[in-house]
Design an enzyme around this catalytic site. Sequence first.
Site, mmCIF file in Angstrom:
data_model
loop_
_atom_site.group_PDB
_atom_site.id
_atom_site.type_symbol
_atom_site.label_atom_id
_atom_site.label_comp_id
_atom_site.label_asym_id
_atom_site.label_seq_id
_atom_site.Cartn_x
_atom_site.Cartn_y
_atom_site.Cartn_z
ATOM 1 N N HIS A 163 -8.234 -80.122 27.236
ATOM 2 C CA HIS A 163 -7.449 -78.970 27.712
ATOM 3 C C HIS A 163 -7.258 -79.185 29.213
ATOM 4 O O HIS A 163 -8.169 -78.955 30.004
ATOM 5 C CB HIS A 163 -8.227 -77.690 27.407
ATOM 6 C CG HIS A 163 -7.508 -76.422 27.770
ATOM 7 N ND1 HIS A 163 -7.443 -75.352 26.908
ATOM 8 C CD2 HIS A 163 -6.839 -76.033 28.882
ATOM 9 C CE1 HIS A 163 -6.770 -74.360 27.483
ATOM 10 N NE2 HIS A 163 -6.396 -74.751 28.688
ATOM 11 N N THR B 222 -8.334 -75.442 20.660
ATOM 12 C CA THR B 222 -8.351 -74.852 21.998
ATOM 13 C C THR B 222 -7.382 -73.675 22.027
ATOM 14 O O THR B 222 -6.338 -73.703 21.380
ATOM 15 C CB THR B 222 -8.101 -75.895 23.115
ATOM 16 O OG1 THR B 222 -8.496 -75.339 24.349
ATOM 17 C CG2 THR B 222 -6.647 -76.336 23.192
ATOM 18 N N CYS C 253 -1.150 -74.992 30.852
ATOM 19 C CA CYS C 253 -2.085 -76.071 30.522
ATOM 20 C C CYS C 253 -1.544 -76.874 29.338
ATOM 21 O O CYS C 253 -0.722 -76.381 28.577
ATOM 22 C CB CYS C 253 -3.447 -75.516 30.132
ATOM 23 S SG CYS C 253 -4.276 -74.608 31.441
#
Lengths: 165, 211
Positions: free
Chosen positions: A49, A26, A32
């Site tokens: 994520h 990711t 995040c």
Amino acid sequence: MIITPSIIKVGIADLKITKAPNTLKTSGLGSCVGVVIYDTTHKLAGMAHIMLPDSAASKRETNNAMKYADTAMDILLEGLKKQGANKFSLKAKMAGGAHMFSFRSENKMLRIGDRNVDAVHSILANFNIPVMAEDVGGNKGRTIEFNIETSMLEIRTVNSGIKII
Amino acid sequence: MVRIDQLTQTHLDILKEIGNIGAGNAATALSGLLGKKIDMTIPSIKIVDFNELMEYVGGPDTIIVTVFLRIQGEAPGTMFFVLSPEETNSLVEQLLGNRDFRAEEMMEHELAYSAVSEIGNILSGSYLSALSDFTSINMQPTVPALVMDMAAAILMEGLVEISQESDHAIIIDTMIEDGENSEHSVKGHFFLLPDPDSFNKIFAALGVLDK
């Protein structure tokens, strides 16, 4: 049969589950958090994520459940179980939860990176899943890739190069 | 309450006009600062989910230089002024006459950092004051923050407020460009992302809220 390894990309507010020799990746984690839950016996892993700590704080119903720490982890664990993961051999690694903008960090409610990290920690603790390694906080964006074969998480940043945990 | 899927052509035209007025004012300011002619594009309105937004700026890993600020007041929202590292180089060159500057060193280069911050500050301030005058909505920008990093890491933190309510963002994008010198051009994108509840305020202020 020869299986060619492929990189499984996980988008924002997204999650994916796959087996070795594939890797999970990711890109651009800021506040995040990228969480990997893996089963070394079955060479199976899932990556989420996560954008926000808590689905209960949301004002609307139509939201994507993979966006929140609590609901995303439920979906991830359910999916791993379906693919044959052993509940008792699950382990986790995580990265992200940075503060990209220093001026935002004065207000605790706005420290979304910390809140995401805390939320993931307490959810993993509830499920008795140990966190084997983590690279969280700071003020840098991270791109992460998890190698299921070796259980190693590679973390790339713009200025500090590559780190493997 | 106007939802994203209920926006009409009139609504979109109004949002474009907002981009036009804001960026027009900012282009005038930049033109005065650099002593050059500055062109601007017709604003585009995009309704995108978060992953589409990353593709729009060239992918989540793309390195961008961004001045970020939150708009506070009656119609809160987020604003980004986005430059590529190369464009930042030519901006610094034009401002400071420093030909060897590389954007990668920006965080350590105090003078360049404050010059780019200040440009971002002036441009976003002129964008917002035009917008505030046009709509008669009180808008106060926070102190802008300048960051260079991966696009997704920067943009998503700016979208925290929006993401709590929606999986989509409405992005009002206007590009301003140094029109005289194509070799060392400076292209900057203004991204204005009103919070979901702010659209009603904006439409109501301009007298087009459907009852």
